[in-house]
Design a protein around this motif. Sequence first.
Motif, short mmCIF file in Angstrom:
data_model
loop_
_atom_site.label_atom_id
_atom_site.label_comp_id
_atom_site.label_asym_id
_atom_site.label_seq_id
_atom_site.Cartn_x
_atom_site.Cartn_y
_atom_site.Cartn_z
N UNK A 125 4.65 -3.31 -1.86
CA UNK A 125 3.62 -2.58 -2.57
C UNK A 125 2.45 -3.52 -2.85
N UNK A 126 1.24 -2.97 -2.78
CA UNK A 126 0.04 -3.76 -3.05
C UNK A 126 -0.87 -2.99 -4.01
N UNK A 127 -1.55 -3.73 -4.86
CA UNK A 127 -2.54 -3.14 -5.77
C UNK A 127 -3.81 -3.96 -5.64
N UNK A 128 -4.95 -3.29 -5.50
CA UNK A 128 -6.22 -3.98 -5.38
C UNK A 128 -7.36 -3.14 -5.91
N UNK A 129 -8.51 -3.77 -6.06
CA UNK A 129 -9.69 -3.07 -6.55
C UNK A 129 -10.69 -2.93 -5.41
N UNK A 130 -11.14 -1.70 -5.19
CA UNK A 130 -12.12 -1.41 -4.14
C UNK A 130 -13.19 -0.53 -4.76
N UNK A 131 -14.44 -0.99 -4.75
CA UNK A 131 -15.56 -0.25 -5.34
C UNK A 131 -15.25 0.23 -6.75
N UNK A 132 -14.73 -0.68 -7.57
CA UNK A 132 -14.38 -0.41 -8.97
C UNK A 132 -13.32 0.67 -9.13
N UNK A 133 -12.53 0.91 -8.10
CA UNK A 133 -11.39 1.83 -8.17
C UNK A 133 -10.13 1.05 -7.86
N UNK A 134 -9.03 1.51 -8.40
CA UNK A 134 -7.75 0.88 -8.11
C UNK A 134 -7.15 1.53 -6.87
N UNK A 135 -6.77 0.72 -5.90
CA UNK A 135 -6.08 1.20 -4.70
C UNK A 135 -4.65 0.69 -4.76
N UNK A 136 -3.72 1.55 -4.38
CA UNK A 136 -2.31 1.20 -4.34
C UNK A 136 -1.80 1.46 -2.93
N UNK A 137 -1.17 0.47 -2.35
CA UNK A 137 -0.53 0.61 -1.06
C UNK A 137 0.97 0.66 -1.25
N UNK A 138 1.57 1.73 -0.82
CA UNK A 138 3.02 1.89 -0.95
C UNK A 138 3.55 2.45 0.35
N UNK A 139 4.52 1.75 0.93
CA UNK A 139 5.05 2.12 2.23
C UNK A 139 3.86 2.12 3.19
N UNK A 140 3.59 3.20 3.90
CA UNK A 140 2.45 3.23 4.83
C UNK A 140 1.32 4.12 4.30
N UNK A 141 1.28 4.32 3.00
CA UNK A 141 0.24 5.15 2.37
C UNK A 141 -0.67 4.29 1.50
N UNK A 142 -1.92 4.69 1.41
CA UNK A 142 -2.87 4.02 0.53
C UNK A 142 -3.51 5.08 -0.36
N UNK A 184 4.66 -1.45 5.83
CA UNK A 184 4.40 -1.72 4.42
C UNK A 184 3.06 -2.41 4.21
N UNK A 185 2.33 -1.95 3.19
CA UNK A 185 1.05 -2.55 2.81
C UNK A 185 1.34 -3.68 1.83
N UNK A 186 0.72 -4.86 2.08
CA UNK A 186 0.97 -6.02 1.23
C UNK A 186 -0.25 -6.45 0.42
N UNK A 187 -1.47 -6.19 0.91
CA UNK A 187 -2.64 -6.67 0.18
C UNK A 187 -3.91 -5.95 0.63
N UNK A 227 -3.68 -5.85 4.67
CA UNK A 227 -2.62 -6.62 5.30
C UNK A 227 -1.31 -5.84 5.27
N UNK A 228 -0.67 -5.72 6.42
CA UNK A 228 0.57 -4.93 6.54
C UNK A 228 1.62 -5.70 7.33
N UNK A 229 2.81 -5.11 7.41
CA UNK A 229 3.88 -5.68 8.23
C UNK A 229 3.51 -5.74 9.71
N UNK A 230 2.67 -4.83 10.15
CA UNK A 230 2.38 -4.71 11.58
C UNK A 230 0.95 -5.11 11.94
N UNK A 231 0.38 -5.97 11.15
CA UNK A 231 -0.95 -6.45 11.49
C UNK A 231 -1.94 -6.30 10.36
#
Length: 87
Positions: free
Chosen positions: A1-18, A44-47, A58-62
């Motif tokens: 799982x990944x959590x990041x900030x994009x354009x002042x919004x929180x993005x969460x990557x979980x499994x293959x969804x963002x 999986x999304x990592x960052x 960044x994911x498991x597959x590239x």
Amino acid sequence: MAIGEVNDEIWIGYDHHVYKVTDTGNELSFAPAISYKILESNNNVHCFLQDRNEVWIGTDRGLYCYDLEKEDHRRYRRDQSDLRSLS
């Protein structure tokens, strides 16, 4: 799982969804940040890293570069026959 900030919004990557998280005042809502078709299943999304109008994912597959304005992406992955590809 990944959590990041994009354009002042929180993005969460979980499994293959963002998803992007939006505060509606009384509750948080989750909506797809990018098309599900971009990321493969079992990926999986990592960052996340935003660089101007691009978000690097960044994911498991590239590594994916998502263009926020064009809503399009490029994928970078390891090519064992190319020593200059991702390691």
